[in-house]
Design a protein around this motif. Structure first.
Motif, short mmCIF file in Angstrom:
data_model
loop_
_atom_site.label_atom_id
_atom_site.label_comp_id
_atom_site.label_asym_id
_atom_site.label_seq_id
_atom_site.Cartn_x
_atom_site.Cartn_y
_atom_site.Cartn_z
N PRO A 1 40.65 46.24 46.21
CA PRO A 1 40.19 45.24 44.81
C PRO A 1 38.89 44.53 45.02
O PRO A 1 38.95 43.34 45.39
CB PRO A 1 41.41 44.21 44.91
N TYR A 2 37.86 45.00 44.94
CA TYR A 2 36.48 44.48 44.61
C TYR A 2 36.54 43.55 43.53
O TYR A 2 37.06 43.75 42.60
CB TYR A 2 35.24 45.52 44.50
N HIS A 3 35.92 42.33 43.69
CA HIS A 3 35.75 41.44 42.51
C HIS A 3 34.67 40.59 42.86
O HIS A 3 34.42 40.14 43.74
CB HIS A 3 37.12 40.66 42.42
N LYS A 4 33.74 40.80 41.72
CA LYS A 4 32.35 40.09 41.84
C LYS A 4 32.66 38.59 41.86
O LYS A 4 31.62 37.92 42.16
CB LYS A 4 31.70 40.47 40.62
N GLU A 5 33.86 38.04 41.40
CA GLU A 5 34.03 36.32 41.54
C GLU A 5 34.94 36.11 42.61
O GLU A 5 35.38 34.95 42.60
CB GLU A 5 34.49 36.08 40.31
N GLY A 6 35.03 36.90 43.43
CA GLY A 6 35.87 36.60 44.70
C GLY A 6 35.30 35.37 45.65
O GLY A 6 34.11 35.17 45.40
N LYS A 7 36.33 34.77 46.18
CA LYS A 7 35.75 33.86 47.23
C LYS A 7 34.62 34.19 47.91
O LYS A 7 33.56 33.72 48.22
CB LYS A 7 36.75 33.36 48.24
N ILE A 8 34.68 35.50 48.67
CA ILE A 8 33.42 36.33 49.09
C ILE A 8 33.20 37.40 47.99
O ILE A 8 34.05 38.27 48.04
CB ILE A 8 33.58 36.76 50.65
N PRO A 9 32.26 37.41 47.26
CA PRO A 9 32.20 38.38 46.10
C PRO A 9 32.25 39.73 46.89
O PRO A 9 31.76 40.14 47.66
CB PRO A 9 31.11 38.37 45.55
N ASN A 10 33.10 40.71 46.01
CA ASN A 10 33.00 42.10 46.31
C ASN A 10 33.37 42.49 47.60
O ASN A 10 32.82 43.30 48.36
CB ASN A 10 31.83 42.96 45.83
N ALA A 11 34.29 41.62 48.16
CA ALA A 11 34.74 41.95 49.50
C ALA A 11 36.35 42.06 49.56
O ALA A 11 36.99 41.02 50.08
CB ALA A 11 34.34 40.89 50.69
N PRO A 12 36.70 43.22 49.41
CA PRO A 12 38.36 43.32 49.24
C PRO A 12 38.87 42.87 50.72
O PRO A 12 38.38 43.45 51.65
CB PRO A 12 38.40 45.07 49.06
N PHE A 13 39.88 42.43 50.72
CA PHE A 13 40.67 41.99 51.93
C PHE A 13 41.87 41.99 51.72
O PHE A 13 42.50 40.70 51.64
CB PHE A 13 40.14 40.80 52.61
N VAL A 14 42.78 43.11 51.69
CA VAL A 14 44.16 42.91 51.42
C VAL A 14 45.05 42.51 52.34
O VAL A 14 45.11 43.10 53.66
CB VAL A 14 44.75 44.48 50.81
N TRP A 15 46.02 41.39 52.29
CA TRP A 15 46.67 40.81 53.16
C TRP A 15 48.03 41.59 53.53
O TRP A 15 48.47 41.93 54.56
CB TRP A 15 46.89 39.20 52.81
N GLY A 16 48.82 41.73 52.37
CA GLY A 16 50.13 42.35 52.40
C GLY A 16 50.58 42.47 51.06
O GLY A 16 49.96 42.12 49.84
#
Length: 550
Positions: free
Chosen positions: A501-516
């Motif tokens: 899940p890359y997302h340009k508006e993420g807390k850290i943009p374009n930094a996928p970090f799937v928790w669970g």
């Protein structure tokens, strides 16, 4: 093998043990510690470390094998399928010789395929073979210079499915923690809801209406005195919620009990922080009890028959030096905890009763046969397996529906370069999921691993012989774990689908970090630390996985 223990009965694996043979003409150790026999005779084998020594005598006899036969029960298998080699050694009279060493090997020619992969697989000392790439493989059994071989065709596993994004609830102002999805009750019966925590932020937990997963919306927020609401859980009846607290301003961390029967108007029933100043990182709710991982040392067991009046009834803590714990998961009255260097530990906290006459493979968890003494006020250890890397972060029970084998899946967590999220930078963790076979609880052994290259591992779930894995920067992975498991699952074509899940508006943009993730109805919901709550669905068709920033 040689094991060394000190005066405290602790295993000392770092010591250098010297192995010797008194008669090198009969048998001699090579530089790797393997004993090579040379001729018939007797010798004494010794192991020495510092001022300690242990010895035993062996006799070497002539190998009577004069023929080897090999048969297979199939001529074609898929990548990832495990096949047993039926090899026999015969003497001059063509009689089968028992207890004689047989060695196994293979060579192969892979199908050219999309990636021009070489022939690759694994063959074990006990004669099990699994292939990672499709092609033709020759399997060989040998003893005393005699051998037999068979050729087997390996075809692609072909389990890929298309991953469809159903919906996304963006959270970009804070980092997202764990999630839980459940069915509404009373006036909300027929609706579906979710809760997500927050990490290193403002002590918030968000409640979502996910009845229409394509339009997930936040309907309520609970704020507590904490920096991190790491874990969130909902009771089986859908009425009680628990959120954890870490980093409270007054150090009264612990956990908070919620009334979630109306998810649009969640209320606090009670706070519990007795002897929990170190913080509660993870919890589990089981039969009106909260199992709270306290200060990374133990889990306290809290009665919530009356959610407004919780009280402690028990505690489970290991007695090993420097012990610690990260998480606990409960199924059928057995608590499975992840304990870093101490590995996975199974504890009877009121094991579910089962029909002793039903020994069908699909119904029997061997640990249940050991339960009967434990309860929430008297937790009793059943079995365990240490982690030599010290990275055991998650533990999940898995009773294979296809084979009846019982595993505890042990997940790693490792941040070699540190946790960089507080600095607003993407982290780069590593790790995998280890399949520990507990079918014989007294002799558990690791048989397989699922490890995505250059990615981390975090939380997991299993349903219907399918692994759902949160792999941090490696995204969400859905993996076929049916059949016997052996070797490197990632390389065997068992991956059903992925979503990164890359997302340009993420807390850290374009930094996928799937928790669970959590399977729910026909969907899979998952939380991404940088961009919030997602819902996906597996559909038949050409495989796909979102990888491009959006």
């Amino acid at each position: 093998s040689v094991e060394v223990f000190d005066e405290a009965d602790l295993k000392r694996s770092e010591l250098n043990v010297k192995l010797t043979s008194s008669n090198k003409n009969v048998a001699e150790f090579d530089i790797l510690g393997n004993l090579e026999t040379k001729k018939s005779g007797r010798t004494t084998i010794s192991a020495r470390v510092e001022n300690l020594k242990a010895s035993f005598k062996i006799s070497v006899v002539k190998n009577p094998a004069r023929k080897v036969t090999l048969s297979l029960d199939r001529e074609e298998i898929r990548t990832g399928d495990v096949i047993a080699l039926n090899a026999k050694a015969l003497n001059r009279s063509d009689r089968i010789i028992d207890d004689i060493p047989i060695t196994y090997s293979y060579h192969g020619q892979a199908d050219y395929g999309e990636f021009a992969l070489p022939a690759a697989g694994l063959i074990t000392d006990d004669g099990r073979f699994v292939a990672e790439t499709a092609g033709l493989y020759t399997l060989i059994a040998s003893s005393n210079g005699y051998s037999d071989q068979k050729t087997i065709k390996v075809v692609p596993r072909n389990v890929k499915k298309q991953v469809k994004l159903v919906g996304h609830g963006l959270i970009s102002d804070v980092l997202t923690g764990d999630l839980w999805v459940w069915a509404g009750v009373d006036k909300h019966k027929g609706k579906d809801f979710a809760v997500t925590g927050t990490w290193g932020s403002n002590g918030e937990a968000y409640f979502w209406d996910v009845t229409d997963p394509s339009n997930m919306t936040i309907i309520d927020t609970i704020t507590v005195d904490a920096r991190t609401v790491n874990d969130v859980k909902i009771s089986e009846d859908g009425r009680v919620g628990v959120i954890t607290r870490e980093g409270a301003s007054n150090r009264k961390n612990g956990f908070v009990i919620l009334d979630v029967s109306d998810p649009y108007n969640v209320t606090i029933s009670a706070e519990y922080n007795d002897d929990m100043t170190g913080g509660v990182h993870n919890v589990f709710i089981y039969e009106n009890h909260v199992y709270a991982v306290n200060n990374g040392r133990k889990y306290d067991i809290i009665n919530i028959d009356d959610p407004s009046n919780p009280f402690r009834v028990g505690v489970f803590e290991l007695d090993t030096p420097g012990h610690s714990i990260h998480d606990v998961w409960i199924e059928n009255g057995i608590a499975y905890s992840s304990n870093w260097s101490d590995g996975v530990v199974a504890v009877d906290i009121g094991g579910a009763k089962f029909d002793e006459t039903d020994r069908s493979k699909s119904q029997f968890n061997p640990l249940l046969s050991r339960t009967g003494q434990g309860s929430p006020s008297n937790p009793v250890k059943l079995a365990s397996m240490e982690d030599p890397t010290g990275r055991n972060h998650a533990a999940f029970p898995f009773l294979s529906k296809s084979t009846g084998n019982f595993y505890i899946i042990a997940g790693d967590e490792n941040f070699p370069w540190g946790v960089l999220a507080p600095k607003g930078q993407p982290s780069n963790p590593r790790g995998g999921y280890h399949f520990l076979n507990f079918t014989d609880p007294d002799n558990p052994k690791e048989e397989a691993i699922y490890e995505v290259p250059e990615a981390g591992s975090h939380n997991l779930w299993v349903f219907d012989d399918v692994l759902i894995a949160g792999n941090y920067q490696g995204g969400l992975r859905v993996v076929d774990i049916s059949g016997d498991l052996l070797g490197d699952i990632y390389k065997q074509g068992r991956e059903i689908g992925l979503y990164v899940p890359y997302h340009k508006e993420g807390k850290i943009p374009n930094a996928p970090f799937v928790w669970g993730a959590q399977p729910y109805k026909d969907y899979i919901f998952f939380a991404d630390m940088n961009s919030g709550l997602y819902c996906i669905q597996l559909v038949d068709g050409q495989a796909s996985g979102r990888r491009i920033p959006g």
